[in-house]
Design a protein around this motif. Sequence first.
Motif, PDB file in Angstrom:
ATOM      1  N   ALA A 197     -91.983  11.288  39.887  1.00  0.00           N
ATOM      2  CA  ALA A 197     -91.472  10.547  41.046  1.00  0.00           C
ATOM      3  C   ALA A 197     -90.576  11.409  41.933  1.00  0.00           C
ATOM      4  O   ALA A 197     -90.654  11.358  43.160  1.00  0.00           O
ATOM      5  N   ASN A 222     -88.443  12.716  47.983  1.00  0.00           N
ATOM      6  CA  ASN A 222     -87.049  12.286  47.752  1.00  0.00           C
ATOM      7  C   ASN A 222     -86.058  13.254  48.348  1.00  0.00           C
ATOM      8  O   ASN A 222     -85.069  12.873  48.950  1.00  0.00           O
ATOM      9  N   TYR A 278    -100.384  19.151  48.235  1.00  0.00           N
ATOM     10  CA  TYR A 278     -99.065  19.335  47.625  1.00  0.00           C
ATOM     11  C   TYR A 278     -98.957  20.741  47.031  1.00  0.00           C
ATOM     12  O   TYR A 278     -97.889  21.343  47.037  1.00  0.00           O
ATOM     13  N   MET A 326    -101.354   6.475  42.903  1.00  0.00           N
ATOM     14  CA  MET A 326    -101.967   7.794  42.682  1.00  0.00           C
ATOM     15  C   MET A 326    -102.620   7.876  41.305  1.00  0.00           C
ATOM     16  O   MET A 326    -103.098   8.936  40.920  1.00  0.00           O
ATOM     17  N   ILE A 384    -101.097   8.018  38.638  1.00  0.00           N
ATOM     18  CA  ILE A 384    -100.239   8.770  37.719  1.00  0.00           C
ATOM     19  C   ILE A 384     -99.643   7.838  36.660  1.00  0.00           C
ATOM     20  O   ILE A 384     -99.646   8.138  35.467  1.00  0.00           O
ATOM     21  N   LEU A 390     -96.517  17.887  40.769  1.00  0.00           N
ATOM     22  CA  LEU A 390     -97.877  18.448  40.779  1.00  0.00           C
ATOM     23  C   LEU A 390     -98.519  18.332  39.387  1.00  0.00           C
ATOM     24  O   LEU A 390     -99.693  17.977  39.256  1.00  0.00           O
TER      25      LEU A 390
HETATM   26  N1  PFF Z   1     -93.003  11.119  44.231  1.00  0.00           N
HETATM   27  C1  PFF Z   1     -93.522  12.286  44.817  1.00  0.00           C
HETATM   28  C2  PFF Z   1     -92.666  12.742  45.973  1.00  0.00           C
HETATM   29  O1  PFF Z   1     -91.760  11.986  46.346  1.00  0.00           O
HETATM   30  O2  PFF Z   1     -92.839  13.825  46.491  1.00  0.00           O
HETATM   31  C3  PFF Z   1     -94.871  11.889  45.273  1.00  0.00           C
HETATM   32  C4  PFF Z   1     -95.900  12.795  44.744  1.00  0.00           C
HETATM   33  C5  PFF Z   1     -96.572  13.542  45.619  1.00  0.00           C
HETATM   34  C6  PFF Z   1     -96.141  12.899  43.399  1.00  0.00           C
HETATM   35  C7  PFF Z   1     -97.474  14.428  45.208  1.00  0.00           C
HETATM   36  C8  PFF Z   1     -97.067  13.812  42.969  1.00  0.00           C
HETATM   37  C9  PFF Z   1     -97.704  14.572  43.889  1.00  0.00           C
HETATM   38  F1  PFF Z   1     -98.556  15.483  43.488  1.00  0.00           F
END
Ligand code: PFF
Length: 473
Positions: free
Chosen positions: A22, A27, A104, A227, A229, A328
């Motif tokens: 997360a 964030n 990402y 996602m 996850i 990632l």
């Molecule tokens: N919670 C992640 C963020 O705030 O950047 C969201 C995320 C993006 C998780 C991409 C995983 C990822 F590969």
Amino acid sequence: MSSNREQFGSRLGFILAAAGSAVGIGNLVGFPVNAAKNGGGAFLLIYAICVIVLCLPVMMAELSLGRHTRKDPMGAYKSIAGNSPWQIAGWLALITPFMIAVFYAVITVWLLGYLVNAAIGNLDQLASPDTFGTFINSNSIFVYFLAVAAIIFLILANGVKDGIEKAAKVLMPTLFLFLIGLVIFVLTLDNAWSGVGYYMIPDFSKINGAVISGALSQAFFSLSLGMGILITYGSYMDKKEDLPGATKMVALCDTGVAFAAGLMILPAVFSFNPDIKPEELSDSSVSLIFSFLPKIFLALQGTLGYAGASVVATLFFALVFFAAITSLVSIIEVPTASLIDAKGYSRKKALLVLGIGMGILAIASALSFGKIGFLTELTHYAGAKRSLFDLIIDTFYDTILPLNGLLICLFVSYRWRKTQLNAEIESGNENYKGTFLERYVNFSVGTFIPVILFLIFINTVAIKYFGSSLISL
Ligand code: PFF
């Protein structure tokens, strides 16, 4: 259901791994800028409401579905709904993390490049306006690509307990320490407190429909929803685990880090330029991290000297890099688990197959910033040319995520059924039965949350592809 499925070794391990997913670039950079531009404390309040009222139930639904089926997202849909049209949702839940991982990964590669350069004393170069454009089109990114791929491979090849969980247990506490250290340092800078004021004093006049929808999208993405996850991580969770308790801890941790990131970024920006208006803050997280912040770090040499300024920059890039790596890892674990579950591949074979596919797409996206014309101007919509990188972000990150969230809610409520959801959550938390939370989760996941996600989905389609918003309150 396979009885020998890998599992997290402890409750703390699960919480740190899920928090690692997360806590990401969203964030650390996206949240503070959004908050400063959209009403400060008023935005924080709306964000917190979105997390508690809308995101927590979706998190619980995703984790329960994974823990019940003990499968990756595609397998989870299939094991409950067989060869029905729900398979489409399963496919979306596989393709989305694959494509999000692609873009990402590109940003993570750039972060590593900036981290290394800050650490070896090149902060002055990083702060120069042309550096970012030159760097992302330089051949050195291929070296950083290989390094990021190797780190991810080493973590994921070791599996859930010895790979994902172990990495989270090292990287997350380090990240918290760096963040706390940087917040304390930044708050001692001149004018820092005017930044804190801008961040926290509520301005309710800025709140409108678009800001509320933006806060929800930010919260949704930040908690890694839609996602696949949490379905995948749920499938590695012990049946005896207190699912609502763990969910609340992850959400608290994610929101706490986002809040603390605001106390790091905004005072730093205001100490650099006390007259700055939040509207002047960079529009995207990418330009803030790679163009704006290096200038601020370099300016610290006036008080700290060049070496001191470089240390602060290095700590910042390490912090964001660790956050990006753990995110990632979590997102690449989704298609990895699918290949292991559906095709019976070994973990290493799954990672190699994915590595080749993602590697090719990630390099193509990284080359779509001017280096290869065809990829840079791949398509055209809403009045502008779009690169491969733009297309992937617009389609998968912005548009399909809320759709996936909507499908999960409908699937859990109307196909899997709420009684099953409740039974799954009660395993590990007997007190859940009959609580307000149980009734609330049942009601919200089956009614207003899918409606809100549907509205966000069509509004995003209108903005992204047709250039006009439907929400203009
Ligand atoms: N919670 C992640 C963020 O705030 O950047 C969201 C995320 C993006 C998780 C991409 C995983 C990822 F590969």
